[in-house]
Scaffold this active site. Structure first.
Site, mmCIF file in Angstrom:
data_model
loop_
_atom_site.group_PDB
_atom_site.id
_atom_site.type_symbol
_atom_site.label_atom_id
_atom_site.label_comp_id
_atom_site.label_asym_id
_atom_site.label_seq_id
_atom_site.Cartn_x
_atom_site.Cartn_y
_atom_site.Cartn_z
ATOM 1 N N ASP A 89 0.826 -1.210 0.000
ATOM 2 C CA ASP A 89 0.000 0.000 0.000
ATOM 3 C C ASP A 89 0.869 1.273 0.000
ATOM 4 O OD1 ASP A 89 -2.440 1.312 0.052
ATOM 5 O OD2 ASP A 89 -3.243 0.103 1.685
ATOM 6 N N TRP B 63 -2.666 3.271 -5.846
ATOM 7 C CA TRP B 63 -3.914 3.877 -6.354
ATOM 8 C C TRP B 63 -3.713 4.570 -7.710
ATOM 9 C CZ3 TRP B 63 -2.311 6.498 -1.517
ATOM 10 C CH2 TRP B 63 -2.489 5.678 -0.407
ATOM 11 N N GLY B 64 -2.704 4.115 -8.471
ATOM 12 C CA GLY B 64 -2.475 4.690 -9.798
ATOM 13 C C GLY B 64 -1.691 5.992 -9.773
ATOM 14 N N ASP C 127 -10.098 3.358 -3.772
ATOM 15 C CA ASP C 127 -10.799 2.171 -3.277
ATOM 16 C C ASP C 127 -12.201 2.007 -3.860
ATOM 17 O OD1 ASP C 127 -8.545 2.077 -1.790
ATOM 18 O OD2 ASP C 127 -9.557 1.903 0.146
HETATM 19 C C1 GAL Z 1 -6.107 1.309 1.104
HETATM 20 C C2 GAL Z 1 -6.166 0.272 -0.016
HETATM 21 C C3 GAL Z 1 -7.262 -0.715 0.335
HETATM 22 C C4 GAL Z 1 -6.957 -1.370 1.673
HETATM 23 C C5 GAL Z 1 -6.758 -0.301 2.749
HETATM 24 C C6 GAL Z 1 -6.273 -0.891 4.069
HETATM 25 O O1 GAL Z 1 -5.111 2.216 0.832
HETATM 26 O O2 GAL Z 1 -6.411 0.903 -1.224
HETATM 27 O O3 GAL Z 1 -7.388 -1.688 -0.696
HETATM 28 O O4 GAL Z 1 -5.804 -2.157 1.543
HETATM 29 O O5 GAL Z 1 -5.827 0.668 2.338
HETATM 30 O O6 GAL Z 1 -6.102 0.077 5.054
#
Ligand code: GAL
Length: 377
Positions: A129, A164-165, A186
């Site tokens: 992430d 996230w691209g 998301d």
């Molecule tokens: C976001 C991610 C999600 C999930 C989340 C967990 O940044 O895009 O898919 O992993 O964090 O906190």
């Protein structure tokens, strides 16, 4: 022997969409059981992935990540062994920043020691992430680092990059060693989110191919508004459209619902072998937009490895209407002497040979997907 990971889009299950931080050893074991008992493993899903919130809030005295004992009292290695005993693969989660998005320790400047820890637990997949990245640190370099750290373990670990691209990820994530890269923020379990993520993919079809696929985010099929990202929910028709788009667009297929208690309809959607076969086509070509009427009625087309094509018709509008596709628009001149034989992959039915084109009347948010063969007429 090290094999090529991600020859076709990775398939599995991830804890985040439904369970968020409510994860545990027993949830993961029951999910692994359900993967087998409810036909998901046989349909091709193999990774069982724990997302955020699995660790303690601090590292141990040697700087290693440690599992939260309240959630995972038997430890990660035991869970990993259990998942492997089911002929499934085990995935975990960390973050390129100093903390994960939910505030647990991130892998920033601990990339190599963390990769070692994951390898020692028998991890086969790492989702990585992007929260809490120090401002001055270079995002692409951090993905290259973890890519290298995973390779240095000598274990085959699929690298699932999730920034996230950002930083035009499509242009460099493959070179950073990732096997899949998230192209969007998301997903939420509602129709607008599915529509928005789809429209964000236009002109990205050339950035998703064998070895590294454009990840449109985990599936929401079967959530019906319940769980961590269950904002509103969808109906079965919308879930079918969602799954068709992810399949046509070559996206990894990571189930996000509670597969221990899934509706019959959602299970049928997620395990439709003819639809999955399009997603898993070994040439991994992207779909192009062949028809767009009123920015609501679309047809996407994608060449397949056996010489056929996949064609998807989609009604994004809120009324029942037709989606129009003259074959001229996909490369077939009117007097070519060829027509197109269509097979409906949702209904498992050959529907005939069509000379000039094919139009499909669809309910709001519905779709139809075909395998198309170019034939002499
Ligand atoms: C976001 C991610 C999600 C999930 C989340 C967990 O940044 O895009 O898919 O992993 O964090 O906190």
């Amino acid at each position: 022997m090290i094999q090529m990971l991600s020859k076709t889009p990775p398939m599995g299950w991830n804890s985040w969409n439904t369970f968020g931080g409510q994860i545990s050893d027993s949830l993961l074991r029951e999910t692994a059981d359900a993967m087998v008992d409810n036909g998901f493993r046989d349909a091709g899903y193999k990774y069982v992935v724990i997302d955020d919130c699995w660790s303690k809030l601090s590292r141990d005295e040697n700087g290693r990540l440690q599992a939260d004992e309240a959630k995972f009292p038997k430890g990660m290695r035991a869970l990993s062994d259990y998942i492997h005993s089911k002929d499934l693969l085990f995935g975990m989660y960390s973050c390129a920043g100093t903390r994960t998005c939910a505030g647990f320790p991130g892998s920033f400047e601990h990339e190599f020691i963390d990769a070692e820890t994951f390898a020692s637990w028998g991890v086969d997949f790492l989702k990585y992430d992007f929260c809490f990245k120090p401002n001055k640190a270079d995002g692409p370099l951090l993905y290259k680092r973890m890519g290298m750290a995973l390779r240095a373990t000598g274990r085959e670990i699929l690298f699932s990059a999730c920034n996230w691209g950002g930083d035009n990820a499509e242009t460099w994530m493959r070179s950073a060693g990732a096997h899949m890269w998230r192209s969007t923020g998301d997903i939420q379990d509602n129709w607008n989110s599915i529509k928005d993520i789809t429209m964000m993919q236009l002109n990205k079809e050339c950035y998703s191919a064998t070895g590294c696929f454009n990840d449109m985010d985990m599936l929401v099929v079967g959530m019906y508004g319940k769980g961590n990202v269950g904002f509103g929910g969808c109906n079965d028709e919308e879930y079918k459209t969602h799954f068709s788009l992810w399949c046509l667009f070559n996206s990894p297929l990571m189930i996000g619902s509670d597969i221990r208690n899934l509706s019959k309809k959602a299970t049928e959607i997620l395990t439709n072998k003819e639809v999955i076969a399009i997603n898993q086509d070994e040439e991994g070509r992207g779909a192009y937009l062949a028809s767009n009427w009123d920015n609501t009625r679309y047809a996407w087309v994608r060449p397949l490895s056996n010489g056929e094509y996949a064609i998807g018709y989609f009604n994004f509008s809120d009324t029942r209407t037709d989606v129009i596709l003259p074959w001229w628009d996909i490369g077939l001149p009117l007097h070519s002497g060829y027509g197109v034989a269509l097979r409906d992959v949702w209904e498992h039915e050959d529907i005939g040979v069509f000379k000039e084109g094919f139009n499909k009347i669809l309910d709001p948010h519905a779709c139809a997907v075909y395998r198309a063969k170019i034939v002499k007429i």
